[in-house]
Write a protein that holds these residues in place. Structure first.
Motif, mmCIF file in Angstrom:
data_model
loop_
_atom_site.group_PDB
_atom_site.id
_atom_site.type_symbol
_atom_site.label_atom_id
_atom_site.label_comp_id
_atom_site.label_asym_id
_atom_site.label_seq_id
_atom_site.Cartn_x
_atom_site.Cartn_y
_atom_site.Cartn_z
ATOM 1 N N LYS A 113 -29.488 -16.604 -45.815
ATOM 2 C CA LYS A 113 -29.717 -18.001 -45.452
ATOM 3 C C LYS A 113 -29.543 -18.851 -46.701
ATOM 4 C CE LYS A 113 -32.905 -17.124 -41.688
ATOM 5 N NZ LYS A 113 -34.268 -17.337 -41.178
ATOM 6 N N VAL A 114 -28.748 -19.901 -46.580
ATOM 7 C CA VAL A 114 -28.485 -20.778 -47.716
ATOM 8 C C VAL A 114 -29.090 -22.154 -47.442
ATOM 9 C CG1 VAL A 114 -26.698 -21.792 -49.170
ATOM 10 C CG2 VAL A 114 -26.404 -19.465 -48.277
ATOM 11 N N ASN A 115 -28.592 -22.854 -46.432
ATOM 12 C CA ASN A 115 -29.104 -24.155 -45.999
ATOM 13 C C ASN A 115 -29.292 -25.159 -47.126
ATOM 14 O OD1 ASN A 115 -29.187 -23.629 -43.200
ATOM 15 N ND2 ASN A 115 -31.056 -22.431 -43.499
ATOM 16 N N LEU A 144 -19.994 -28.163 -50.811
ATOM 17 C CA LEU A 144 -20.103 -27.961 -49.370
ATOM 18 C C LEU A 144 -21.544 -27.634 -49.012
ATOM 19 C CD1 LEU A 144 -18.218 -27.518 -46.824
ATOM 20 C CD2 LEU A 144 -18.213 -25.099 -47.438
ATOM 21 N N PHE A 145 -22.021 -28.162 -47.866
ATOM 22 C CA PHE A 145 -23.312 -27.729 -47.348
ATOM 23 C C PHE A 145 -23.090 -26.374 -46.690
ATOM 24 C CE2 PHE A 145 -26.726 -27.076 -44.397
ATOM 25 C CZ PHE A 145 -27.840 -27.535 -45.085
ATOM 26 N N VAL A 146 -23.757 -25.353 -47.202
ATOM 27 C CA VAL A 146 -23.589 -23.991 -46.698
ATOM 28 C C VAL A 146 -24.828 -23.596 -45.900
ATOM 29 C CG1 VAL A 146 -23.248 -21.566 -47.333
ATOM 30 C CG2 VAL A 146 -22.127 -23.382 -48.663
ATOM 31 N N LYS A 147 -24.611 -23.170 -44.653
ATOM 32 C CA LYS A 147 -25.710 -22.681 -43.813
ATOM 33 C C LYS A 147 -26.064 -21.240 -44.162
ATOM 34 C CE LYS A 147 -25.470 -25.111 -39.404
ATOM 35 N NZ LYS A 147 -25.167 -24.927 -37.970
ATOM 36 N N ALA A 148 -25.023 -20.380 -44.212
ATOM 37 C CA ALA A 148 -25.288 -18.951 -44.387
ATOM 38 C C ALA A 148 -24.042 -18.231 -44.878
ATOM 39 C CB ALA A 148 -25.747 -18.334 -43.063
ATOM 40 N N ALA A 167 -5.818 -5.657 -46.098
ATOM 41 C CA ALA A 167 -6.858 -6.028 -45.136
ATOM 42 C C ALA A 167 -7.677 -4.816 -44.716
ATOM 43 C CB ALA A 167 -6.235 -6.704 -43.914
ATOM 44 N N ASP A 168 -7.011 -3.665 -44.530
ATOM 45 C CA ASP A 168 -7.722 -2.437 -44.147
ATOM 46 C C ASP A 168 -8.623 -1.931 -45.271
ATOM 47 O OD1 ASP A 168 -6.536 -2.476 -41.668
ATOM 48 O OD2 ASP A 168 -4.992 -0.988 -42.181
ATOM 49 N N ALA A 169 -8.298 -2.270 -46.523
ATOM 50 C CA ALA A 169 -9.048 -1.784 -47.684
ATOM 51 C C ALA A 169 -9.968 -2.863 -48.239
ATOM 52 C CB ALA A 169 -8.073 -1.322 -48.762
ATOM 53 N N ALA A 170 -10.417 -3.781 -47.395
ATOM 54 C CA ALA A 170 -11.192 -4.931 -47.861
ATOM 55 C C ALA A 170 -12.662 -4.868 -47.454
ATOM 56 C CB ALA A 170 -10.580 -6.216 -47.316
ATOM 57 N N ILE A 171 -13.481 -5.473 -48.304
ATOM 58 C CA ILE A 171 -14.868 -5.791 -47.963
ATOM 59 C C ILE A 171 -14.867 -7.295 -47.731
ATOM 60 C CG2 ILE A 171 -17.234 -5.938 -48.801
ATOM 61 C CD1 ILE A 171 -16.733 -3.380 -50.367
ATOM 62 N N VAL A 172 -15.283 -7.712 -46.533
ATOM 63 C CA VAL A 172 -15.115 -9.102 -46.102
ATOM 64 C C VAL A 172 -16.470 -9.767 -45.863
ATOM 65 C CG1 VAL A 172 -14.062 -10.592 -44.361
ATOM 66 C CG2 VAL A 172 -12.952 -8.433 -44.990
ATOM 67 N N PHE A 173 -16.570 -11.025 -46.329
ATOM 68 C CA PHE A 173 -17.734 -11.871 -46.113
ATOM 69 C C PHE A 173 -17.293 -13.134 -45.405
ATOM 70 C CE2 PHE A 173 -19.131 -9.081 -49.353
ATOM 71 C CZ PHE A 173 -20.517 -9.101 -49.382
ATOM 72 N N LYS A 174 -18.254 -13.811 -44.768
ATOM 73 C CA LYS A 174 -17.991 -15.071 -44.081
ATOM 74 C C LYS A 174 -19.023 -16.097 -44.538
ATOM 75 C CE LYS A 174 -19.212 -15.357 -39.752
ATOM 76 N NZ LYS A 174 -19.245 -15.134 -38.303
ATOM 77 N N LEU A 175 -18.550 -17.281 -44.915
ATOM 78 C CA LEU A 175 -19.418 -18.396 -45.269
ATOM 79 C C LEU A 175 -19.335 -19.399 -44.117
ATOM 80 C CD1 LEU A 175 -19.599 -20.161 -48.665
ATOM 81 C CD2 LEU A 175 -19.142 -21.512 -46.629
ATOM 82 N N VAL A 176 -20.488 -19.899 -43.676
ATOM 83 C CA VAL A 176 -20.534 -20.872 -42.585
ATOM 84 C C VAL A 176 -21.104 -22.175 -43.126
ATOM 85 C CG1 VAL A 176 -21.461 -21.392 -40.292
ATOM 86 C CG2 VAL A 176 -20.842 -19.038 -40.883
ATOM 87 N N ASP A 199 -20.594 -25.583 -38.861
ATOM 88 C CA ASP A 199 -20.294 -24.264 -38.271
ATOM 89 C C ASP A 199 -18.849 -23.833 -38.463
ATOM 90 O OD1 ASP A 199 -22.912 -23.699 -37.429
ATOM 91 O OD2 ASP A 199 -22.629 -24.862 -35.592
ATOM 92 N N LYS A 200 -18.149 -24.415 -39.439
ATOM 93 C CA LYS A 200 -16.808 -23.957 -39.779
ATOM 94 C C LYS A 200 -16.946 -22.670 -40.585
ATOM 95 C CE LYS A 200 -12.400 -25.189 -41.761
ATOM 96 N NZ LYS A 200 -11.576 -26.180 -42.436
ATOM 97 N N GLU A 201 -16.087 -21.700 -40.280
ATOM 98 C CA GLU A 201 -16.157 -20.390 -40.931
ATOM 99 C C GLU A 201 -15.057 -20.251 -41.981
ATOM 100 O OE1 GLU A 201 -15.829 -17.703 -37.631
ATOM 101 O OE2 GLU A 201 -17.898 -18.068 -37.008
ATOM 102 N N TYR A 202 -15.452 -19.730 -43.146
ATOM 103 C CA TYR A 202 -14.525 -19.444 -44.237
ATOM 104 C C TYR A 202 -14.684 -17.971 -44.603
ATOM 105 C CZ TYR A 202 -14.657 -24.526 -44.913
ATOM 106 O OH TYR A 202 -14.596 -25.882 -44.746
#
Length: 134
Positions: free
Chosen positions: A5-7, A66-70, A92-101, A105-108
């Motif tokens: 949680k960022v908020n 940017l205002f970051v929710k999570a 892509a198959d060899a990646a560790i992936v994160f998502k910033l919202v 509610d836009k996803e990066y």
């Protein structure tokens, strides 16, 4: 999938806040308000180059402030997302992936990868702690 949680309003860059560790930074997220509950998140991969490998980091084009929710870990990329991020199927198959919202509610997406012959590996760091090997 874990969630941080960022908020709060954050600065976003690829600067290495821990220069004692040689690492390529995928994303450095820092709270603008020093009194916020959330202060910092950093994802990096050690950048010691070895033969016969292709490693690195990737991220969507994320605004510098940017205002970051999570932030979410253990995400999966679709083929379309991987193409948008200029990742090959192997990367892509060899990646560790994160998502910033963000606050709307836009996803990066962002992360690190290591496409190699099975012999070489790289340490993946989250906030300076080893979380995985690729």
């Amino acid at each position: 999938m874990a969630m941080i949680k960022v908020n709060t309003l954050c600065r976003i860059d690829e600067e290495n806040p821990t220069p004692v560790k040689r690492q390529e930074i995928a994303l450095n997220v820092t709270a603008v308000d020093p009194k916020a509950d959330f202060q910092n998140f950093v994802l990096g991969i050690d950048d010691y180059i070895q033969c016969c490998e292709d490693f690195g980091s990737f991220s969507d084009d994320i605004p510098e402030q940017l205002f970051v929710k999570a932030i979410y870990s253990d995400e999966e990329l679709t083929k379309e997302q991987a193409e948008r991020l200029s990742l090959s199927d192997e990367e892509a198959d060899a990646a560790i992936v994160f998502k910033l919202v963000d606050g709307d509610d836009k996803e990066y997406y962002f992360g690190v990868y290591n496409d190699h012959n099975g012999y070489y590996s790289h340490v993946v760091y989250e906030n300076g702690k080893e979380i995985d090997y690729l």
